[in-house]
Design an enzyme around this catalytic site. Structure first.
Site, PDB file in Angstrom:
ATOM      1  N   CYS A 283      53.504  35.262  42.256  1.00  0.00           N
ATOM      2  CA  CYS A 283      52.681  36.457  42.470  1.00  0.00           C
ATOM      3  C   CYS A 283      51.819  36.356  43.719  1.00  0.00           C
ATOM      4  O   CYS A 283      51.284  37.362  44.186  1.00  0.00           O
ATOM      5  CB  CYS A 283      51.798  36.726  41.249  1.00  0.00           C
ATOM      6  SG  CYS A 283      50.428  35.559  41.040  1.00  0.00           S
ATOM      7  N   HIS A 320      33.614  37.623  38.751  1.00  0.00           N
ATOM      8  CA  HIS A 320      34.977  38.116  38.576  1.00  0.00           C
ATOM      9  C   HIS A 320      35.939  37.053  39.078  1.00  0.00           C
ATOM     10  O   HIS A 320      35.820  36.549  40.198  1.00  0.00           O
ATOM     11  CB  HIS A 320      35.172  39.403  39.379  1.00  0.00           C
ATOM     12  CG  HIS A 320      36.584  39.888  39.403  1.00  0.00           C
ATOM     13  ND1 HIS A 320      37.207  40.435  38.295  1.00  0.00           N
ATOM     14  CD2 HIS A 320      37.520  39.880  40.402  1.00  0.00           C
ATOM     15  CE1 HIS A 320      38.451  40.766  38.613  1.00  0.00           C
ATOM     16  NE2 HIS A 320      38.660  40.438  39.878  1.00  0.00           N
ATOM     17  N   HIS A 323      42.675  38.359  36.495  1.00  0.00           N
ATOM     18  CA  HIS A 323      43.173  39.011  35.281  1.00  0.00           C
ATOM     19  C   HIS A 323      44.120  38.076  34.542  1.00  0.00           C
ATOM     20  O   HIS A 323      44.623  37.108  35.116  1.00  0.00           O
ATOM     21  CB  HIS A 323      43.899  40.321  35.624  1.00  0.00           C
ATOM     22  CG  HIS A 323      42.996  41.376  36.189  1.00  0.00           C
ATOM     23  ND1 HIS A 323      42.681  41.431  37.529  1.00  0.00           N
ATOM     24  CD2 HIS A 323      42.331  42.408  35.592  1.00  0.00           C
ATOM     25  CE1 HIS A 323      41.852  42.453  37.738  1.00  0.00           C
ATOM     26  NE2 HIS A 323      41.632  43.067  36.584  1.00  0.00           N
ATOM     27  N   ASP A 327      52.942  37.306  30.804  1.00  0.00           N
ATOM     28  CA  ASP A 327      54.256  36.991  31.350  1.00  0.00           C
ATOM     29  C   ASP A 327      54.335  35.559  31.874  1.00  0.00           C
ATOM     30  O   ASP A 327      55.129  35.248  32.746  1.00  0.00           O
ATOM     31  CB  ASP A 327      54.620  37.977  32.473  1.00  0.00           C
ATOM     32  CG  ASP A 327      53.574  38.004  33.596  1.00  0.00           C
ATOM     33  OD1 ASP A 327      52.620  37.191  33.550  1.00  0.00           O
ATOM     34  OD2 ASP A 327      53.706  38.842  34.512  1.00  0.00           O
ATOM     35  N   ARG A 336      49.465  34.119  31.659  1.00  0.00           N
ATOM     36  CA  ARG A 336      49.301  33.831  33.082  1.00  0.00           C
ATOM     37  C   ARG A 336      47.909  34.286  33.506  1.00  0.00           C
ATOM     38  O   ARG A 336      47.639  35.473  33.599  1.00  0.00           O
ATOM     39  CB  ARG A 336      50.363  34.549  33.915  1.00  0.00           C
ATOM     40  CG  ARG A 336      50.124  34.468  35.432  1.00  0.00           C
ATOM     41  CD  ARG A 336      51.291  35.006  36.228  1.00  0.00           C
ATOM     42  NE  ARG A 336      51.533  36.417  35.979  1.00  0.00           N
ATOM     43  CZ  ARG A 336      51.093  37.418  36.755  1.00  0.00           C
ATOM     44  NH1 ARG A 336      50.362  37.157  37.819  1.00  0.00           N
ATOM     45  NH2 ARG A 336      51.371  38.681  36.447  1.00  0.00           N
ATOM     46  N   CYS A 338      45.839  34.892  36.304  1.00  0.00           N
ATOM     47  CA  CYS A 338      46.041  35.143  37.726  1.00  0.00           C
ATOM     48  C   CYS A 338      44.666  35.226  38.377  1.00  0.00           C
ATOM     49  O   CYS A 338      43.937  36.197  38.178  1.00  0.00           O
ATOM     50  CB  CYS A 338      46.832  36.433  37.902  1.00  0.00           C
ATOM     51  SG  CYS A 338      47.326  36.758  39.589  1.00  0.00           S
TER      52      CYS A 338
END
Length: 369
Positions: A283, A320, A323, A327, A336, A338
């Site tokens: 990703c 922050h 997310h 998957d 995952r 990310c």
């Protein structure tokens, strides 16, 4: 009730997570018992709790400090590799059960048992909440004689608080098979999903085993004000952590970092992820199968940009991070995380001790054993 919601939950889970970071076939495995049980390290022990629907029971135990891992599955039945459909047919004798791994130096098994009793009606037979059937019976299953003795003694003591006989099984673990992937961490993947446990009990679990006062005073990880962070962080780090920004894929510091080490919150220095849980997802951002412990992070629904996702924030720093999606690799739990590189600082293994993270080096070694 839960049976009706399973299909809906799976569909919603896909809708929530099937998107990029920026803006299965079920498996069953039998555990080894007693002295054959494989532990992550010598300090970790395990115990198995059947408390009705395992979605809520797992989420409850995940809140307790000292619980280092959970897995939902089917225990003490009469066939190999059962499916959920077979378990709910009432022909296999399995109970929905949560495997709880805990560090006895951080949490006493007696406390785990006491807290578990608060989530169930221990006098109820084959039903908890809206669920009915022998797969929802209650039980505490042990893999060693010492723990079994403790369980029997604690349950007998707690039983004195009830007018009716307590129906909680206190027997050795016969077998345990991991449930299908969509059942694992169900309430994390489906916030607001069905649960027979009162929501307030999750908060109680989070506060049930606080750090000793001395340790609390010595904690060095503290949230900093925005003015301090503006001076400390780069413009991108500030935008990402404080304004929910997202850095460019494949153009960030750690997306292709492969060295051993620990990843900490850039705003506080608190450890969040380790390299043994990092994997290449394609990703373009750092991807992890899990945080060091879920007690270090908050997960919140994010409906920005016209899509629904689950945001990940650091609990202490309220920064922050990124997310979480479903998957990820199935053999690592299917998630995952990310995470933006700008939210993290990487400490290589060789520098961890000198920079105050020596206690975490053992986590890098566990997967090599």
């Amino acid at each position: 009730m839960k049976n009706i919601l399973i299909l809906l939950g799976v569909v919603l889970g896909i809708a929530v997570f099937a998107t990029s970071c920026g803006d299965a076939k079920p498996k069953s495995t039998e555990i080894k018992k007693e002295n054959e049980t494989i532990m992550d390290n010598k300090n970790v022990k395990e115990i198995y709790f059947a408390g009705g629907c395992f979605w809520g029971t797992e989420h409850f135990f995940q809140q307790i400090r000292g619980v280092v891992g959970t897995e939902v599955g089917y225990a003490n039945g009469n066939k190999k590799n059962p499916t959920y459909e077979e378990v709910v047919s009432h022909t296999t004798g399995f109970a929905e059960t949560v495997k709880v791994k805990y560090d006895p130096e951080q949490v006493d098994v007696k406390l785990l048992i006491d807290l578990y009793f608060k989530t169930i009606d221990p006098t109820s037979i084959d039903k908890q909440g809206n669920d009915r059937g022998n797969q929802y019976r209650t039980g505490i299953y042990s893999t060693d004689k010492e723990t079994e003795s403790i369980v029997k003694a604690e349950v007998a003591k707690l039983a004195k608080n009830y007018d009716k006989p307590v129906a909680v099984e206190t027997i050795p673990l016969k077998n345990f098979y991991k449930a299908e992937d969509y059942h694992q961490d169900y309430l994390d993947k489906n916030p607001g999903g069905y649960c027979h446990i009162e929501p307030g009990l999750f908060e109680m679990a989070r506060n049930a085993n606080p750090l000793p006062k001395k340790q609390t005073k010595e904690m060095k990880y503290q949230k900093q004000d925005k003015e301090t962070l503006k001076k400390k962080l780069t413009a991108e780090q500030y935008t990402v952590t404080q304004e929910n920004g997202t850095e460019r894929a494949f153009q960030n510091e750690y997306w292709d970092e492969t060295r051993e080490g620990i990843y900490v919150d850039i705003t506080t220095g608190e450890p969040l992820f380790i390299s043994t849980d990092k994997f290449e997802s394609g990703c373009g951002w750092p991807s992890f199968s899990k945080p060091i412990t879920k007690q270090l992070i908050d997960e919140k629904l994010d409906r920005s940009h016209g899509i629904t996702r689950v945001e990940v924030r650091s609990k202490t720093g309220d920064a922050h991070l990124g997310h979480v999606f479903n998957d990820g690799p199935a053999d690592k739990g299917g998630l995952r995380y990310c995470i933006n590189s700008a939210s993290l600082k990487f400490i290589p293994k060789g520098e961890m001790k000198d920079k105050g993270y020596g206690d975490y080096i053992s986590l890098l070694e566990k997967d090599k054993k």
